[in-house]
Design a protein around this motif. Structure first.
Motif, PDB file in Angstrom:
ATOM      1  N   GLY A  84      36.484  42.929  43.150  1.00  0.00           N
ATOM      2  CA  GLY A  84      37.297  42.708  42.297  1.00  0.00           C
ATOM      3  C   GLY A  84      37.035  43.441  40.916  1.00  0.00           C
ATOM      4  N   THR A  85      38.135  43.708  40.071  1.00  0.00           N
ATOM      5  CA  THR A  85      37.546  44.392  38.765  1.00  0.00           C
ATOM      6  C   THR A  85      36.719  43.628  37.969  1.00  0.00           C
ATOM      7  N   ALA A  86      36.907  42.237  37.977  1.00  0.00           N
ATOM      8  CA  ALA A  86      35.954  41.609  37.130  1.00  0.00           C
ATOM      9  C   ALA A  86      34.653  41.560  37.556  1.00  0.00           C
ATOM     10  N   TYR A  88      33.581  43.919  39.501  1.00  0.00           N
ATOM     11  CA  TYR A  88      32.768  45.311  39.591  1.00  0.00           C
ATOM     12  C   TYR A  88      32.427  45.633  38.192  1.00  0.00           C
ATOM     13  N   VAL A  89      32.977  45.168  37.098  1.00  0.00           N
ATOM     14  CA  VAL A  89      32.364  45.387  35.844  1.00  0.00           C
ATOM     15  C   VAL A  89      31.198  44.532  35.457  1.00  0.00           C
ATOM     16  N   LYS A  90      30.994  43.473  36.347  1.00  0.00           N
ATOM     17  CA  LYS A  90      29.840  42.690  36.044  1.00  0.00           C
ATOM     18  C   LYS A  90      28.780  42.941  37.161  1.00  0.00           C
ATOM     19  N   CYS A 123      39.155  40.768  46.386  1.00  0.00           N
ATOM     20  CA  CYS A 123      39.311  39.813  45.254  1.00  0.00           C
ATOM     21  C   CYS A 123      38.996  38.493  45.696  1.00  0.00           C
ATOM     22  N   LEU A 124      38.251  37.717  45.504  1.00  0.00           N
ATOM     23  CA  LEU A 124      38.174  36.242  45.663  1.00  0.00           C
ATOM     24  C   LEU A 124      38.723  35.408  45.009  1.00  0.00           C
ATOM     25  N   GLY A 125      39.165  35.906  43.711  1.00  0.00           N
ATOM     26  CA  GLY A 125      39.890  35.200  42.801  1.00  0.00           C
ATOM     27  C   GLY A 125      39.018  33.895  42.204  1.00  0.00           C
ATOM     28  N   ASP A 126      37.701  34.505  41.939  1.00  0.00           N
ATOM     29  CA  ASP A 126      36.761  33.771  41.229  1.00  0.00           C
ATOM     30  C   ASP A 126      36.394  34.320  40.078  1.00  0.00           C
ATOM     31  N   CYS A 127      37.212  35.054  39.411  1.00  0.00           N
ATOM     32  CA  CYS A 127      36.881  36.084  38.414  1.00  0.00           C
ATOM     33  C   CYS A 127      36.339  35.622  37.123  1.00  0.00           C
ATOM     34  N   SER A 128      36.564  34.229  36.929  1.00  0.00           N
ATOM     35  CA  SER A 128      35.964  33.665  35.520  1.00  0.00           C
ATOM     36  C   SER A 128      34.365  33.553  35.821  1.00  0.00           C
TER      37      SER A 128
END
Lengths: 156, 509
Positions: A84-86, A88-90, A123-128
């Motif tokens: 997911g995007t979050a 990926y950028v991390k 995306c696993l929805g654990d973005c935070s």
């Protein structure tokens, strides 16, 4: 081509019975078959086709459309590195590269011991708590490249 | 069950459980998330104690279906899934289309990478969604509801199933709810990993057991939807708003937010931000308030570069936009999109060309292949971006990319294709200089695109020689306690020096 064994037939019958009264039963049936057998084999497709009165080609077309279903068996554990995007950028690409090098297989492939399959994962929805990866139903987050090996070793 | 029983349950629970209020920022307004991390998600009694199912009771006992639609219409509630279509209007269409069967679908196929609002609501307050669905069912005359939920969210599906079962045990779901002669049932359908299934008509095809491919609209689902019957598809957050609006009234709902976008919006704040997580803010809040006040600024005190909203359908907002209002219409005006509410913050180490490449990689993968502009166009756009990030792009490529983006946007069949070029167009608009730098100077200033970045030693170097000793190709030279230098010709960009440097003196530019 091998036939479906008696045991498998009883499982398939059970699954069909559970869902056949529903309108639009195909997706729930495929989910259960995938979960029970780790794949929806050609033989199982043929059998389901007769039972559900849906053509083989239609069942095959649905299986190949969705990434959760597979025709070939998957490993015992599916490993998905969140892309997911979050994540990926991390730096999840580095995590994924590490998983590749540890298991020596690519996306969609299964390790020779039949233990792991690397699943394409969005995306696993654990973005935070990025970056994250999922093994089976378990999600591991706030990962670093160095922590990956220990996590995978837990499942060996 | 009647109102007295509901009141008894409420009072008994309030006597035995004390609810703590979670820490929230003073600029937040928690309506949809009011129960999240407050109640035990699996306990129906705790939900009732927080006034749950009272709205449903009120609706079934004292409102006509038109009355419910009127309240929702005058509240100005707009679909929280991304499009922002007025919910009351949608319901009214389905209400007016007479049919034996009608359906309510809750769209919980939260495919946008970087968003987790729906997952949290379903995991932490599943009853609010069920209540919203029953009210919607009563308003449009539907007796069956489906929740289409991503297979990647096993916990949300499990919690929702437990909630459905306990609502059935308490006769809040099923036949003759609250002795009103109204029947409603809810069933969970799992998605199977296809982003396009978030599109209404594709979602319907998927529930029917077909490939999740979209169809041409009209006819809209409100007229001809699931199993050829009128169908309302609402997002999780939209439905979770409904009971609150019924209980407190349309005017209360309009107390926060803007005139055209009333109410609150839940955002999933993630990426390079200090305090990430779920936040619920009034519509019309500025970008700066979200990032600096609520999010606490950019992680590691780096420079804020952009915020991505709307995921692969949206675009980016930059420092120029920190005073812009966040609502449906303004975001579209700025070339981005509200989307379902994912907000990813980027700092100066993120390359915008790479981000556009990343989103295109996603849409190429997720395009269902039905219409040519999306199937072929996104692939060609991806090819051009790939060229640019590898240093093989030309200015003509950039021009071609823009032209192609508009073609795909204008000619694709469904929302996925129509919005897929947005990240490209928006990054070109706001960061054209970065594209030019990739093409003309062959440099990725953020140090992301492998072919276009280089390793340097800056003046923080203490001359410890650690980097030189660890370099596999021995391309770093320098004496002890002297500034070291990397020979760019021989450097293989392995990053070994960056990892071992104790002074943080290695820079990638």
């Amino acid at each position: 081509m091998a036939k479906v064994s008696k045991d498998e037939i009883s499982y398939l019958d059970e699954i069909v019975r559970k869902h056949s009264t529903k309108p639009g039963p195909l997706m729930p049936v495929l989910h259960d078959v995938q979960k029970t057998f780790g794949c929806v084999s050609y033989e199982a497709q043929k059998y389901l086709s007769k039972k559900l009165n849906i053509s083989c080609s239609e069942i095959y077309s649905v299986i190949t459309f969705y990434s959760q279903f597979s025709v070939k068996p998957r490993g015992k554990y599916s490993i998905g590195v969140c892309m997911g995007t979050a994540c990926y950028v991390k730096g999840s690409q580095r995590i994924l590269d590490k998983v590749f090098s540890l298991l020596n297989v690519g996306i969609g492939e299964t390790t020779p011991d039949g233990l792991f399959t690397i699943a394409p994962t969005r995306c696993l929805g654990d973005c935070s708590k990025a970056p994250a990866l999922m093994i089976g139903d378990e999600v591991y987050s706030n990962l670093s490249v160095d922590s990956v090996e220990d996590i995978i070793d837990k499942y060996r | 069950m009647d109102k007295n029983t509901l009141n008894d349950i409420k009072n008994d629970t309030l006597n035995s459980v004390s609810f703590s209020s979670p820490k929230t920022h003073k600029k937040e307004v928690r309506r949809v998330l009011r129960n999240c991390d407050v109640i035990d998600a699996l306990s129906i009694t705790e939900y009732i104690a927080r006034d749950g199912y009272f709205a449903l009771y009120q609706v079934l006992k004292s409102y006509k279906p038109q009355g419910v639609i009127e309240i929702i219409s005058s509240s100005g509630l707009r679909g929280r899934g991304g499009g922002g279509f007025p919910t009351g209007l949608k319901w009214n269409f389905a209400y007016q289309n007479e049919s034996e069967n009608k359906y309510i679908i809750c769209n919980a196929d939260e495919g946008d990478p970087g968003a987790f609002m729906d997952r949290s609501i379903l995991e932490k307050d599943p009853h609010s969604v069920i209540e919203g669905m029953i009210i919607a069912g009563y308003a449009v005359g539907a007796n069956m509801g489906y929740v289409y939920i991503r297979a990647e969210y096993p916990v949300a599906a499990k919690n929702l199933q437990i909630a459905i079962d306990s609502a059935k045990d308490n006769k809040i779901l099923g036949k003759n709810i609250f002795e009103s002669n109204f029947d409603f049932d809810v069933e969970i359908r799992l998605g199977a990993g296809a982003f396009v299934c978030g599109e209404e008509t594709a979602l319907i095809a998927s529930i029917e057991g077909k490939r999740g491919m979209p169809n041409i609209k009209p006819p809209y689902p409100a007229k001809n939807g699931l199993f050829k019957s009128p169908t309302i598809i609402n997002n999780v957050e939209t439905l979770a708003n409904v009971p609150q609006i019924i209980l407190n009234g349309a005017d209360w709902f309009r107390e926060v937010g803007t005139d055209d976008s009333p109410g609150t919006k839940v955002f999933a704040l993630a990426g390079k931000i200090k305090n990430g997580g779920l936040i619920e803010v009034p519509m019309g809040i500025t970008l700066g308030e979200i990032i600096d006040d609520i999010g606490g600024g950019v992680f590691n005190n780096r420079r804020f570069k952009a915020a991505l909203t709307g995921g692969p359908s949206g675009g980016c907002l930059t420092y120029k936009h920190v005073n812009e209002k966040i609502d449906f219409d303004n975001l579209t005006l700025l070339g981005s999109m509200m989307g379902s509410g994912g907000m990813i913050v980027l700092d100066d180490t993120d390359c915008m060309v790479d981000i556009a490449w990343f989103y295109l990689d996603f849409t190429v993968d997720e395009s269902c292949g039905k219409c040519t502009p999306c199937r072929e166009g996104t692939k060609r756009m991806y090819g051009i971006l790939d060229k640019i990030t590898k240093g093989d792009g030309t200015l003509y490529d950039l021009e071609k990319l823009e032209r192609l983006a508009y073609t795909v946007k204008n000619t694709s069949l469904c929302g996925l294709g129509k919005t897929a070029p947005n990240p490209v167009l928006s990054t070109i608009k706001n960061f054209r200089d970065e594209y030019i730098s990739h093409i003309e100077n062959l440099r990725c200033e953020s140090g992301v695109c492998y072919n276009l970045c280089y390793y340097f030693v800056n003046s923080d170097c203490t001359g410890c020689t650690k980097c030189a000793r660890n370099c596999p190709v021995s391309c770093i030279s320098g004496d002890v306690r002297e500034l070291h230098v990397i020979d760019q010709e021989s450097c293989i960009k392995c990053g070994a020096c960056l990892r071992v440097c104790p002074a943080g003196a290695i820079e990638v530019r």
